[in-house]
Scaffold this active site. Structure first.
Site, PDB file in Angstrom:
ATOM      1  N   SER A 138       0.842  -1.202   0.000  1.00  0.00           N
ATOM      2  CA  SER A 138       0.000   0.000   0.000  1.00  0.00           C
ATOM      3  C   SER A 138       0.874   1.248   0.000  1.00  0.00           C
ATOM      4  O   SER A 138       2.022   1.211   0.451  1.00  0.00           O
ATOM      5  CB  SER A 138      -0.865   0.018   1.265  1.00  0.00           C
ATOM      6  OG  SER A 138      -1.482   1.269   1.444  1.00  0.00           O
ATOM      7  N   TYR A 149      -1.506  -1.288  10.605  1.00  0.00           N
ATOM      8  CA  TYR A 149      -1.687  -1.608   9.185  1.00  0.00           C
ATOM      9  C   TYR A 149      -0.518  -1.084   8.350  1.00  0.00           C
ATOM     10  O   TYR A 149       0.086  -1.809   7.552  1.00  0.00           O
ATOM     11  CB  TYR A 149      -3.000  -0.985   8.710  1.00  0.00           C
ATOM     12  CG  TYR A 149      -3.278  -1.115   7.230  1.00  0.00           C
ATOM     13  CD1 TYR A 149      -3.942  -2.239   6.725  1.00  0.00           C
ATOM     14  CD2 TYR A 149      -2.896  -0.120   6.332  1.00  0.00           C
ATOM     15  CE1 TYR A 149      -4.207  -2.359   5.368  1.00  0.00           C
ATOM     16  CE2 TYR A 149      -3.160  -0.234   4.974  1.00  0.00           C
ATOM     17  CZ  TYR A 149      -3.819  -1.359   4.497  1.00  0.00           C
ATOM     18  OH  TYR A 149      -4.077  -1.473   3.149  1.00  0.00           O
TER      19      TYR A 149
HETATM   20  P1  NAD Z   1     -11.462  -6.140   0.761  1.00  0.00           P
HETATM   21  O1  NAD Z   1     -12.070  -6.021   2.097  1.00  0.00           O
HETATM   22  O2  NAD Z   1     -12.367  -6.327  -0.382  1.00  0.00           O
HETATM   23  O3  NAD Z   1     -10.405  -7.331   0.760  1.00  0.00           O
HETATM   24  C1  NAD Z   1      -9.703  -7.743   1.894  1.00  0.00           C
HETATM   25  C2  NAD Z   1      -9.899  -9.238   2.044  1.00  0.00           C
HETATM   26  O4  NAD Z   1      -9.029  -9.723   3.060  1.00  0.00           O
HETATM   27  C3  NAD Z   1     -11.294  -9.642   2.472  1.00  0.00           C
HETATM   28  O5  NAD Z   1     -12.166  -9.814   1.386  1.00  0.00           O
HETATM   29  C4  NAD Z   1     -11.053 -10.949   3.215  1.00  0.00           C
HETATM   30  O6  NAD Z   1     -11.367 -12.051   2.405  1.00  0.00           O
HETATM   31  C5  NAD Z   1      -9.563 -10.936   3.496  1.00  0.00           C
HETATM   32  N1  NAD Z   1      -9.345 -11.139   4.941  1.00  0.00           N
HETATM   33  C6  NAD Z   1      -9.371 -10.210   5.923  1.00  0.00           C
HETATM   34  N2  NAD Z   1      -9.194 -10.817   7.114  1.00  0.00           N
HETATM   35  C7  NAD Z   1      -9.050 -12.144   6.862  1.00  0.00           C
HETATM   36  C8  NAD Z   1      -8.853 -13.298   7.676  1.00  0.00           C
HETATM   37  N3  NAD Z   1      -8.757 -13.213   9.016  1.00  0.00           N
HETATM   38  N4  NAD Z   1      -8.773 -14.501   7.065  1.00  0.00           N
HETATM   39  C9  NAD Z   1      -8.881 -14.620   5.738  1.00  0.00           C
HETATM   40  N5  NAD Z   1      -9.065 -13.566   4.892  1.00  0.00           N
HETATM   41  C10 NAD Z   1      -9.148 -12.347   5.485  1.00  0.00           C
HETATM   42  O7  NAD Z   1     -10.559  -4.841   0.568  1.00  0.00           O
HETATM   43  P2  NAD Z   1      -9.442  -4.437  -0.515  1.00  0.00           P
HETATM   44  O8  NAD Z   1      -9.319  -2.987  -0.385  1.00  0.00           O
HETATM   45  O9  NAD Z   1      -9.710  -5.051  -1.820  1.00  0.00           O
HETATM   46  O10 NAD Z   1      -8.138  -5.071   0.123  1.00  0.00           O
HETATM   47  C11 NAD Z   1      -7.294  -5.986  -0.577  1.00  0.00           C
HETATM   48  C12 NAD Z   1      -5.845  -5.675  -0.255  1.00  0.00           C
HETATM   49  O11 NAD Z   1      -5.536  -4.382  -0.770  1.00  0.00           O
HETATM   50  C13 NAD Z   1      -5.518  -5.610   1.224  1.00  0.00           C
HETATM   51  O12 NAD Z   1      -4.253  -6.207   1.455  1.00  0.00           O
HETATM   52  C14 NAD Z   1      -5.431  -4.134   1.491  1.00  0.00           C
HETATM   53  O13 NAD Z   1      -4.588  -3.851   2.572  1.00  0.00           O
HETATM   54  C15 NAD Z   1      -4.853  -3.643   0.200  1.00  0.00           C
HETATM   55  N6  NAD Z   1      -4.991  -2.219  -0.071  1.00  0.00           N
HETATM   56  C16 NAD Z   1      -6.215  -1.653  -0.182  1.00  0.00           C
HETATM   57  C17 NAD Z   1      -6.304  -0.292  -0.433  1.00  0.00           C
HETATM   58  C18 NAD Z   1      -7.623   0.390  -0.558  1.00  0.00           C
HETATM   59  O14 NAD Z   1      -7.658   1.627  -0.556  1.00  0.00           O
HETATM   60  N7  NAD Z   1      -8.715  -0.312  -0.687  1.00  0.00           N
HETATM   61  C19 NAD Z   1      -5.150   0.471  -0.573  1.00  0.00           C
HETATM   62  C20 NAD Z   1      -3.918  -0.146  -0.460  1.00  0.00           C
HETATM   63  C21 NAD Z   1      -3.851  -1.497  -0.211  1.00  0.00           C
END
Ligand code: NAD
Ligand code: MG
Length: 312
Positions: free
Chosen positions: A204, A217
């Site tokens: 991120s 985080y």
């Molecule tokens: P999202 O909530 O759709 O995806 C996160 C997923 O993590 C969940 O769907 C879930 O299946 C999984 N997860 C969480 N806790 C878990 C557990 N205990 N066991 C198994 N699975 C678990 O959100 P997203 O934004 O698509 O996030 C995906 C990745 O992108 C993450 O690593 C997040 O940190 C990263 N990210 C997101 C953003 C943003 O702005 N959305 C920015 C930078 C990085």
């Protein structure tokens, strides 16, 4: 060799104004003015307003991952779901891992993988559970008949106002889901991987620019960048590449389920140079590039997809 006639013919094809307008990064996806809302963690894409765009109606594959076999953690929603849809449309069989309560989101993605004519494998479970975590890769490889792409994408992001509010239990969970699992899953994946295989980790912009409300985080995301660069050096000689994608603000249920204060949601991503937050579908091409042989000389890299925020 290009004949003069052919060269002229190519030069004569005008760039369509409509295509250029379509590609304008400011308007390619709407600037969101999402309502204040909250879901309990982990939340569902299908209940998020507006529903995050995982490319179901737009992603077109070009056969870049024909015959490949991928496991994507957090593949039910948001970025992981967009990657799953893209991988299947590029020709890969795809297993997705997600929490059992996310089944309604997972069903949408599994149906899209099957609609692309590929094998879809559902692997629900909690990465906090050691038994699940340690068996996950083996289950995926058995169901897919092998494994050559691992996308470590599951993530947990919960705001806390101050260090005094941040419990050790939360720190432990955030580290377990975001980074510690990457060690376990990547190690297990090596049993199945050979030259040409790839590991892709989701980090991120928070890795360099920590928001003080998500100390735990942001620290995991810095660690993920470091892990990626180190492991890439270790696996290079085996022909296995390791890279990361660092999204900026991307509209997903992560933000809605305590990832942001809810008052921030209406202006989510408005402060980026592009003026808007991204959509999950805009992240998918980076993961396709890093998984495919097109990126054969890219190793240990973090591809930033954040609308223009400077990175080190
Ligand atoms: P999202 O909530 O759709 O995806 C996160 C997923 O993590 C969940 O769907 C879930 O299946 C999984 N997860 C969480 N806790 C878990 C557990 N205990 N066991 C198994 N699975 C678990 O959100 P997203 O934004 O698509 O996030 C995906 C990745 O992108 C993450 O690593 C997040 O940190 C990263 N990210 C997101 C953003 C943003 O702005 N959305 C920015 C930078 C990085
Ligand atoms: Mg989810």
């Amino acid at each position: 060799m290009t004949t003069p006639e052919k060269k002229d013919a190519a030069a004569a094809i005008p760039v369509q104004d409509s295509q250029l307008a379509h590609d304008d990064p400011r308007t390619r996806h709407p600037k969101l003015d999402a309502p204040e809302q909250r879901q309990e963690e982990p939340g569902l894409d299908v209940k998020t307003e507006p529903v995050p765009d995982i490319g179901l109606d737009s992603y077109r594959g070009l056969g870049r991952l024909e015959g490949r076999k991928a496991l994507i953690t957090g593949g039910d929603s948001g970025i992981g779901a967009a990657v799953a849809v893209a991988y299947a449309r590029e020709g890969a069989d795809v297993a997705i891992a997600y929490l059992p309560e996310e089944q309604p989101d997972a069903d949408r993605v599994l149906a899209a993988i099957e609609a692309a004519g590929r094998t879809a494998v559902a692997l629900p479970g909690d990465l906090m559970d050691a038994g699940y975590r340690e068996g996950l890769v083996e289950e995926a490889a058995t169901a897919l008949g092998g494994l050559d792409i691992l996308v470590n994408n599951a993530g947990k992001q919960i705001i806390s106002e101050s260090l005094e509010d941040l419990t050790d239990q939360q720190v432990l969970e955030t580290f377990q889901v975001n980074i510690l699992s990457m060690f376990t899953l990547s190690r297990a994946a090596l049993t199945h991987m050979g030259p040409g295989s790839t590991i892709i980790n989701t980090t991120s912009v928070q890795a360099y620019n920590p928001n003080p409300m998500i100390l735990d985080y942001a620290a995991t995301k810095a660690a993920i960048n470091n892990f990626t660069k180190g492991l890439a050096q270790q696996l290079g000689e085996r022909g296995i590449r390791v890279n990361a994608v660092a999204p900026g603000p991307v509209w997903s249920v992560l933000q809605v389920s305590y990832g942001q204060p809810k008052e921030k949601l209406p202006v989510f991503g408005h402060d980026t140079p592009t003026g808007r937050g991204g959509q999950p579908v805009e992240m998918a091409p980076a993961y396709v590039f890093l998984a495919s042989g097109e990126s054969s000389y890219v190793n240990g890299e973090t591809l930033n997809a954040n609308g223009g925020t400077p990175t080190p």
